[in-house]
Structure formats: C-alpha cells, structure tokens
Scaffold this motif. Structure first.
Motif, PDB file in Angstrom:
ATOM      1  N   ASP A  48       0.826  -1.207   0.000  1.00 54.25           N
ATOM      2  CA  ASP A  48       0.000   0.000   0.000  1.00 54.25           C
ATOM      3  C   ASP A  48       0.862   1.260   0.000  1.00 54.25           C
ATOM      4  N   PRO A  49       0.265   2.431  -0.233  1.00 55.92           N
ATOM      5  CA  PRO A  49       1.032   3.684  -0.292  1.00 55.92           C
ATOM      6  C   PRO A  49       1.812   3.989   0.980  1.00 55.92           C
ATOM      7  N   GLU A  50       1.283   3.564   2.096  1.00 59.06           N
ATOM      8  CA  GLU A  50       1.975   3.827   3.360  1.00 59.06           C
ATOM      9  C   GLU A  50       3.318   3.098   3.392  1.00 59.06           C
ATOM     10  N   TRP A  51       3.253   1.807   2.962  1.00 60.86           N
ATOM     11  CA  TRP A  51       4.508   1.032   2.877  1.00 60.86           C
ATOM     12  C   TRP A  51       5.488   1.724   1.917  1.00 60.86           C
ATOM     13  N   LEU A  52       4.920   2.220   0.813  1.00 57.66           N
ATOM     14  CA  LEU A  52       5.755   2.876  -0.197  1.00 57.66           C
ATOM     15  C   LEU A  52       6.430   4.114   0.396  1.00 57.66           C
ATOM     16  N   ARG A  53       5.646   4.910   1.117  1.00 57.01           N
ATOM     17  CA  ARG A  53       6.176   6.146   1.709  1.00 57.01           C
ATOM     18  C   ARG A  53       7.322   5.835   2.674  1.00 57.01           C
ATOM     19  N   GLN A  54       7.082   4.758   3.501  1.00 57.52           N
ATOM     20  CA  GLN A  54       8.110   4.393   4.479  1.00 57.52           C
ATOM     21  C   GLN A  54       9.359   3.843   3.783  1.00 57.52           C
ATOM     22  N   THR A  55       9.139   3.062   2.753  1.00 56.46           N
ATOM     23  CA  THR A  55      10.282   2.439   2.070  1.00 56.46           C
ATOM     24  C   THR A  55      11.119   3.483   1.331  1.00 56.46           C
ATOM     25  N   LEU A  56      10.434   4.392   0.638  1.00 60.81           N
ATOM     26  CA  LEU A  56      11.172   5.397  -0.130  1.00 60.81           C
ATOM     27  C   LEU A  56      11.861   6.398   0.787  1.00 60.81           C
ATOM     28  N   ALA A  57      11.190   6.724   1.874  1.00 62.60           N
ATOM     29  CA  ALA A  57      11.738   7.693   2.854  1.00 62.60           C
ATOM     30  C   ALA A  57      12.284   8.937   2.147  1.00 62.60           C
ATOM     31  N   LEU A  58      11.411   9.607   1.404  1.00 63.12           N
ATOM     32  CA  LEU A  58      11.848  10.789   0.655  1.00 63.12           C
ATOM     33  C   LEU A  58      12.206  11.923   1.606  1.00 63.12           C
ATOM     34  N   PRO A  59      13.244  12.665   1.290  1.00 65.28           N
ATOM     35  CA  PRO A  59      13.585  13.814   2.137  1.00 65.28           C
ATOM     36  C   PRO A  59      12.459  14.849   2.105  1.00 65.28           C
ATOM     37  N   LYS A  60      12.348  15.591   3.159  1.00 61.67           N
ATOM     38  CA  LYS A  60      11.287  16.594   3.260  1.00 61.67           C
ATOM     39  C   LYS A  60      11.531  17.694   2.213  1.00 61.67           C
ATOM     40  N   ASN A  61      10.458  18.104   1.570  1.00 62.24           N
ATOM     41  CA  ASN A  61      10.491  19.173   0.553  1.00 62.24           C
ATOM     42  C   ASN A  61      11.424  18.877  -0.629  1.00 62.24           C
ATOM     43  N   ALA A  62      11.687  17.609  -0.844  1.00 55.20           N
ATOM     44  CA  ALA A  62      12.538  17.267  -2.004  1.00 55.20           C
ATOM     45  C   ALA A  62      11.747  17.499  -3.291  1.00 55.20           C
ATOM     46  N   THR A  63      12.405  18.101  -4.279  1.00 53.05           N
ATOM     47  CA  THR A  63      11.733  18.324  -5.564  1.00 53.05           C
ATOM     48  C   THR A  63      11.927  17.103  -6.455  1.00 53.05           C
ATOM     49  N   LEU A  64      11.128  17.025  -7.462  1.00 52.99           N
ATOM     50  CA  LEU A  64      11.186  15.864  -8.367  1.00 52.99           C
ATOM     51  C   LEU A  64      12.564  15.699  -8.978  1.00 52.99           C
ATOM     52  N   MET A  65      13.151  16.842  -9.379  1.00 57.75           N
ATOM     53  CA  MET A  65      14.433  16.760 -10.072  1.00 57.75           C
ATOM     54  C   MET A  65      15.581  16.422  -9.135  1.00 57.75           C
ATOM     55  N   GLU A  66      15.335  16.606  -7.839  1.00 56.01           N
ATOM     56  CA  GLU A  66      16.393  16.259  -6.879  1.00 56.01           C
ATOM     57  C   GLU A  66      16.477  14.760  -6.642  1.00 56.01           C
ATOM     58  N   LEU A  67      15.422  14.037  -6.948  1.00 58.44           N
ATOM     59  CA  LEU A  67      15.373  12.612  -6.622  1.00 58.44           C
ATOM     60  C   LEU A  67      16.212  11.801  -7.596  1.00 58.44           C
ATOM     61  N   ASP A  68      16.918  10.835  -7.040  1.00 51.15           N
ATOM     62  CA  ASP A  68      17.673   9.901  -7.871  1.00 51.15           C
ATOM     63  C   ASP A  68      16.792   8.666  -8.064  1.00 51.15           C
ATOM     64  N   LEU A  69      16.198   8.561  -9.211  1.00 50.57           N
ATOM     65  CA  LEU A  69      15.213   7.511  -9.450  1.00 50.57           C
ATOM     66  C   LEU A  69      15.827   6.119  -9.358  1.00 50.57           C
ATOM     67  N   ALA A  70      17.048   5.989  -9.832  1.00 47.81           N
ATOM     68  CA  ALA A  70      17.713   4.681  -9.790  1.00 47.81           C
ATOM     69  C   ALA A  70      17.901   4.225  -8.344  1.00 47.81           C
ATOM     70  N   GLN A  71      18.241   5.189  -7.502  1.00 47.47           N
ATOM     71  CA  GLN A  71      18.465   4.867  -6.089  1.00 47.47           C
ATOM     72  C   GLN A  71      17.141   4.456  -5.418  1.00 47.47           C
ATOM     73  N   LEU A  72      16.085   5.201  -5.778  1.00 53.64           N
ATOM     74  CA  LEU A  72      14.778   4.882  -5.200  1.00 53.64           C
ATOM     75  C   LEU A  72      14.319   3.492  -5.640  1.00 53.64           C
ATOM     76  N   ARG A  73      14.577   3.169  -6.881  1.00 51.83           N
ATOM     77  CA  ARG A  73      14.173   1.863  -7.409  1.00 51.83           C
ATOM     78  C   ARG A  73      14.936   0.757  -6.673  1.00 51.83           C
TER      79      ARG A  73
END
Lengths: 321, 403
Positions: free
Chosen positions: A90-115
């Motif tokens: 579920d999305p909650e699991w996704l949010r916890q797993t990704l653990a995105l930094p606060k106020n991170a912009t789309l372009m700041e994210l390293d998609l390969a790392q998230l994957r």
C-alpha cells in the motif's frame, strides 16, 4: 574520317580581373566592413566555443550530481506518491520504504536509487519509478506471490515460486494460515538474501494438489525439501495421517491420483492411523510404511502392506465441485 | 522558402553615384533601399581620382545599406565610358548530321566561332550579345536545335573595354569589401527598363543621355543590335554655356536647368532672364535666345554624333518604335522634338513602369533600376544565380566568405 580541331583565340573577359584590393586601397567604410566581418567570425567562434563548453559542463554536472537537475529544471516539491500494483503493498509502505527527504523536488530525486531501495524488499519483483510533473512521483510495482511459509530461526517468512523469501507486508494472517510450510531448507546465511532452492517443484506439486485433490490438500501441513536434492523426492506432512512421498521425476498427476485412492481406501478401512508413510512412484504401486510401535515392533496388520490397485491404472482423482 | 539575396545596383556616374538595393528571393525582386551621393573623381564615366570616387561611392553604399536595413551581398555595376567599343562578328557552320538536323554541338560550335575574335592588347570583353540564329538564311528567334537545315549562322555584338578602366570601377566597389557579381553596360540596363519587349521586337533606339556620357543601344528583332558610348553629356552643355556666357560651372548649370532648351523656341530675341532672380549683388541678366542657341546647338550635335556612329545600322524604317530618351539630361525641354528631327522618327521620353516607387521615377534612375532587373534576368537565364542558402552550414560558409 578525321576530325579537325580549330584552335580558337582566347578572349579575356572582365571576370578575369582580380577583384581583391590591398588594404591601403580601401576606404574607411571598407576597412570597417572587413573589421566587422573579422569580428563576426571571431564572435561566432567564441559563441560556438562557449556553447560547447557550457553544454559539456552541464552534461558533466548532471551526470555527477543529480541534485543539480533541480536547478536546471526548477521543479516543485513532491506532493503526491502514485502507486500502481496488483499486489497487497500500500502507499503507506511505499512512503516508508522510499523515505523521501522533506520538501525534495522531483528533479532532486535519484530515481535509480529509489528503485534499488524498493527492490531490497523481496516481495517486490520489479519496480518502475517515474517523475510526473509538476509534483507527483509515480511508482509501478510487480509483486511476488507467496507459495509457502518458511520458519527460520529469526522469523517466519513467505516464499515465492522463484524461491525468494520475504517478510510479506500487507497480508492478512487468515490468508497466510492456509499456506503450507516448507521444511528441510537450510536457514539463510547472515547478510545474504533468504532463498529456498527447489521451489519450482514444490509450487508445481502444491498447485496440482490444490486443484485436483482439494480435500486431501486441505490436510497438508508442510512440504519438506530435505530429500529433494539427493532423491528427487518431496515429503508432504499431513495433519492427521501418514507422510506422503512424491517423486519429482515422474508425472505428478498419476501420483496424486494414486495417493488419493489409497488414502480413501485406508480411511474407509480405518487403517489411516496405522500408516506412517505412503510412498508413490510413477510406475510402482503405493508403498505404505506402517507406524512403529514404541518398542520398535511393526504391527502385523500393516507390516509390508502393498496396495495393488489395478483399477487405478487410469485413475480419476476426486475433484471438489 | 529560400532566404533572399540582397543585391546592390551601383551606377558610378559623372554627376552622381546611385545605389539601389534589391531583395531577390529567386522569383521576385523588391527594391528596399536607395542611396545617392554627388559624384567626385569621375569624368566621362571613368574613374580619374580613385580616392574621391571611392569615398562618394562608399557613402552611397552606406546610405543604401542603412535605408534597406540589410547588408548587401553583392553588386551589379553599371559600366560606361568612352573606352567602350563594340564590333560584330559572324560565324557559319555546316550542319554535321546526315539528316541535316541541327544538334546542340552545332550550336555550340557556331557560337564559339562567332565569339572567338582576338582583341587588342589591354582590351577585355564586357558583353557578348548574341543576335538571332539563321538557318539557311531563315531567321530563328529562339534555339535552332532539332530544326533541319544545311547552314547555321549566328552573329555576336561584342562590347569590350580597356582593362584598366574596368578594373578601376571594380576596385572601387571591392574597396568596400563587396564583390562585383555582374558588370552591365549602362545602355543595356536603361534600355531594358524603358522599352517593352514589343518595342524591342519592332526596333527601337534608346539614348541614355547622362552628365558625362551618352550611351545608346539599338534593338532589332528583340535583341540589342548595336551599342555605343559617346563621351558627351549634360556637363558639356553646361561647359559650353559657361564658356559662351562667361559663367562659373555652377551658374551655367543653373541657367541650363532653368532656361535651357534643345530647340530654339524663344520668339523675342531680346528677352532676358535673371541668373538667380533674387536681385542680390552679382545677379545678372542673360539673353534667353543665347542660352537656348548654345544648348540647342550642342544637343543637336550630340544627337548627330550618335546618328553618325550608328551609321547604316539605324534607319527609320527598321526602327518602328522610334527613339526613347532617358538619363538625367533627357529632362531638358524640347529634347524629344530635337531627337525626332535628328533621327527622322518618332521620339518619346522613357517612362518608368508603374510599380516603381514615386521617388525613383526620375529618368536619372533608369540605369540603376534596369541594372537590377537586367542583371537578375541575365543571371536567371544563365542559371548561375547564387541565392543565399538556408541552413547552419551555409550561414557559416557565408560568414567566412565575407571576411
């Protein structure tokens, strides 16, 4: 016939006059134009050089530091996480797993790392992460389906058809309680991904049993792979009856049919409790190993019983309707 | 759509330098700029002071570029001067094919033969003007290819000039870092502008009377038949007035412009005109009869010289469209009547086509206007018009080519 060639006199045209003049023969306006042309060339070369350098720099920066992309694209912070999956995550699991930094912009994210972060969870078979401008991060998952449960010294895990064991987020306890256990597999080594070998054979056996002999399958508690590597045998431990030994070399369907027939016969004779093991091989009859008494003596009634079932040469297993 | 070429038509005349900038798109030509400057260092159409001629020409070019708002790519230059001469040369070949069908090779051979004539040392060809082909004496206005005949004739009117004079003109333009793409005889340029194809077909004589020279071209059968330059023009009328009436050149020019006439028209021989008309100190009176007599005599003489130079080429019968006058001096009153009397045929002032802007409708601009159109047509016919190519590589090439 000979052809005579006439030498024609060469007339000079005004186009033969060289047009170039020396600098001193030029007027101020002419010199200015020449200077401007030179300047134009220099400017062009300079602009081309600067553009090439700039492009090279930007390419280098983007390659080395993905966070710099934010400056290039100036995107807004991530507000939504979009999850697409056919499984239970579920999305909650996704949010916890990704653990995105606060106020991170789309372009700041390293998609390969998230994957990679998503794929650490064994339950995720494959993952795709994409930016959806202006503020959404889209994730599409393909999840592994559990086939059996596995009791390890550390925790209970679920095992998929490809042998990968995982914790099993999002499953209800009632759903998992119906799954048989797998036994006889070596415990996972520390630091290594938990995996059970021979799960393809186990999955095939369980799938065919569940479909063809559902009433008998309901009594199965566990499947042991301890003798799989050596003897090509899977041992099924049942709830209140003998262990069932299946060969992985021979076709499963006749084996299931014979076992089902013998089980029914024993049950009708009331001798089910006397059997310790029912061993079936493709062409052979079903061999029943009787339960040993406490002193080691074999009960007379069951010792060495071999069930010949001529009528089962083409057996028809009972199916749940 | 292809990017346009900006062509400048430059006429370095004795009295003024005229520059017109045309925007040529490959199909259409539009005049987008105009520059003009009083001429210096040029006498009778020839550069005698390189620096002075360069300065005034470059000033006119700068003005024209500024007016057009574009950089000029190349120049079509008008050529005049007493050094220009012409001759006619004819050649004949027997058709080679057994079936007497004329082939391209026959045409090429006869043209090469007709053009090949040794020029004296220091002379250079400015134009080879082809007259119509003749097949067994029969006139063929277009190409004779695939026609059947035994003999193919063609003639060329070759205009040639002195190498140094031609080079001087070209170098004046090159001194502004511009390439001379076409050198066009001034009479051909103005003749093309003031006559229609029908007039040229019927035969017409065009006289371009400028300040220092009078250029003429006689058209027959739709093509230029004879060209020539007489190194006499409007300044000679002024000069005669200046000597006859003991005036400065400026004063004589003023009198010529105000009261000059190509025919003596005044009835009262005692009628006098004021020099300035402002009754200031030095303002004097001159007999109008004397002014007209001097101007008329010289004009008549000038036209007679042209007629004499034309010789047998001109006959009123073969010149059905008459005489057309153009050039700055053609504005002289009664010059049309004078020309009519001298040549014995109808004469009229060259008219500017209706599409030309109001400020360029003066006869003094006919050469520059014709230069643009004759030059562009000539290049288009030869198929060598180098249009400005689009694309990055072409732009870069042009950038370096200009340097």
């Amino acid at each position: 016939m000979t052809e005579t060639t006439i030498e024609l006199p060469q007339t000079r045209s005004w186009r033969d006059i060289p047009q170039e003049v020396k600098s001193r023969a030029m007027s101020t306006g002419g010199k200015k134009r020449v200077a401007l042309s030179g300047l134009r060339v220099v400017t062009f070369v300079a602009i081309a050089g600067i553009t090439a350098c700039g492009a090279w720099q930007i390419a280098g920066t983007l390659r080395e530091s993905p966070t710099s992309k934010a400056t290039v694209a100036a995107s807004s912070p991530v507000k939504h996480l979009e999850l697409r999956t056919r499984g239970v995550l579920d999305p909650e699991w996704l949010r916890q797993t990704l653990a995105l930094p606060k106020n991170a912009t789309l372009m700041e994210l390293d998609l390969a790392q998230l994957r990679a972060r998503l794929l650490v969870t064994g339950q995720v078979e494959s993952a795709e992460v994409a930016r959806k401008f202006p503020d959404t991060l889209a994730v599409e998952l393909s999840e592994r389906l559990p086939v059996v449960r596995w009791h390890t010294p550390k925790e209970d895990l679920l095992v998929a058809r490809d042998g990968v064991a995982f914790a099993g987020f999002g499953y209800k306890v009632t759903e998992l309680s119906e799954l048989p256990w797998v036994e006889g597999a070596p415990p996972p080594a520390p630091g290594e991904a938990a995996k059970v070998s021979g799960m393809t054979a186990v999955t095939d056996l369980l799938a065919q049993a569940r479909y063809n002999i559902p009433s008998l399958y309901a009594r199965w508690r566990s499947v042991s792979v301890a003798r799989l590597a050596l003897d090509n045998e899977l041992i099924v431990n049942t709830q209140d009856g003998p262990n069932l030994v299946f060969s992985t070399v021979d076709p499963l369907y006749p084996q299931l049919a014979k076992i089902d027939a013998v089980w029914s016969k024993l049950e009708s004779l009331g001798r089910l409790a006397a059997a310790a093991e029912l061993h079936v091989n493709g062409d052979r009859d079903v061999v029943m190993t009787p339960v040993r008494s406490l002193n080691g003596a074999v009960p007379v009634t069951a010792a060495g019983s071999i069930f010949s079932i001529p009528s089962l040469s083409n057996p028809q297993p009972k199916r749940k309707t | 759509m292809s990017s346009p070429t900006f062509i400048a038509a430059v006429e370095i005349g004795t009295s003024k330098v005229t520059v017109l900038v045309g925007e040529y798109t490959g199909r259409e030509l539009a005049i987008i700029g105009h520059g003009e400057c009083s001429s210096r260092g040029v006498i009778k159409g020839a550069v005698v002071d390189y620096k002075a001629a360069s300065e005034c020409t470059h000033s006119a070019l700068e003005l024209a570029e500024r007016d057009a708002g574009e950089d000029i790519d190349c120049v079509f230059l008008a050529q005049t001067g007493g050094h220009l001469e012409g001759f006619y040369n004819e050649a004949t070949v027997n058709v080679k094919a057994s079936d007497n069908m004329i082939e391209a090779a026959d045409i090429r051979t006869v043209c090469d033969l007709a053009r090949a004539k040794q020029l004296p040392t220091g002379r250079m060809v400015v134009h080879h003007i082809r007259r119509p082909f003749r097949v067994d004496g029969r006139l063929v206005p277009t190409s004779p290819e695939h026609l059947v005949g035994q003999r193919l004739d063609v003639g060329y009117w070759t205009v040639h000039g002195q190498e140094q004079r031609l080079a001087d003109n070209i170098h004046v333009i090159r001194g502004f870092n511009l390439e001379v793409r076409e050198l066009v005889l001034a009479s051909l340029a103005s003749g093309h502008m003031v006559t229609t194809p029908e007039e040229r077909q019927h035969g017409v004589l065009v006289l371009d009377i400028g300040a220092g020279t009078t250029d003429y071209v006689l058209y027959r059968d739709g093509v230029p038949h004879t060209t020539g330059v007489v190194p006499v023009g409007g300044t000679h009328l002024t000069n005669d007035l200046s000597i006859g009436l003991r005036l400065t050149e400026g004063q004589a020019e003023k009198l010529k412009t105000r009261h000059g006439s190509a025919l003596v028209q005044v009835k009262d021989k005692s009628e006098k005109v004021w020099l300035d008309g402002n009754f200031a100190i030095g303002d004097r009176q001159f007999p109008r009869y004397a002014i007209e007599q001097i101007v008329a005599a010289r004009t008549w003489e000038l036209l007679e010289v042209v007629k004499k130079k034309l010789g047998g080429a001109f006959a009123p019968e073969t010149c059905a469209a008459g005489v057309v006058l153009t050039g700055g001096t053609a504005k002289l009153p009664a010059i049309v009547e004078c020309a009519g009397k001298v040549f014995g045929t109808a004469a009229h002032l060259g008219e500017t086509p209706g599409w030309v802007a109001e400020n360029l409708r003066d006869p003094g601009y006919h050469t520059a206007l014709g230069l643009l159109y004759y030059g562009v047509n000539g290049q288009a016919e030869r198929g060598v018009t180098q249009r400005r190519k689009t694309g990055f590589l072409s732009s870069v090439t042009r950038l370096f080519a200009n340097s």
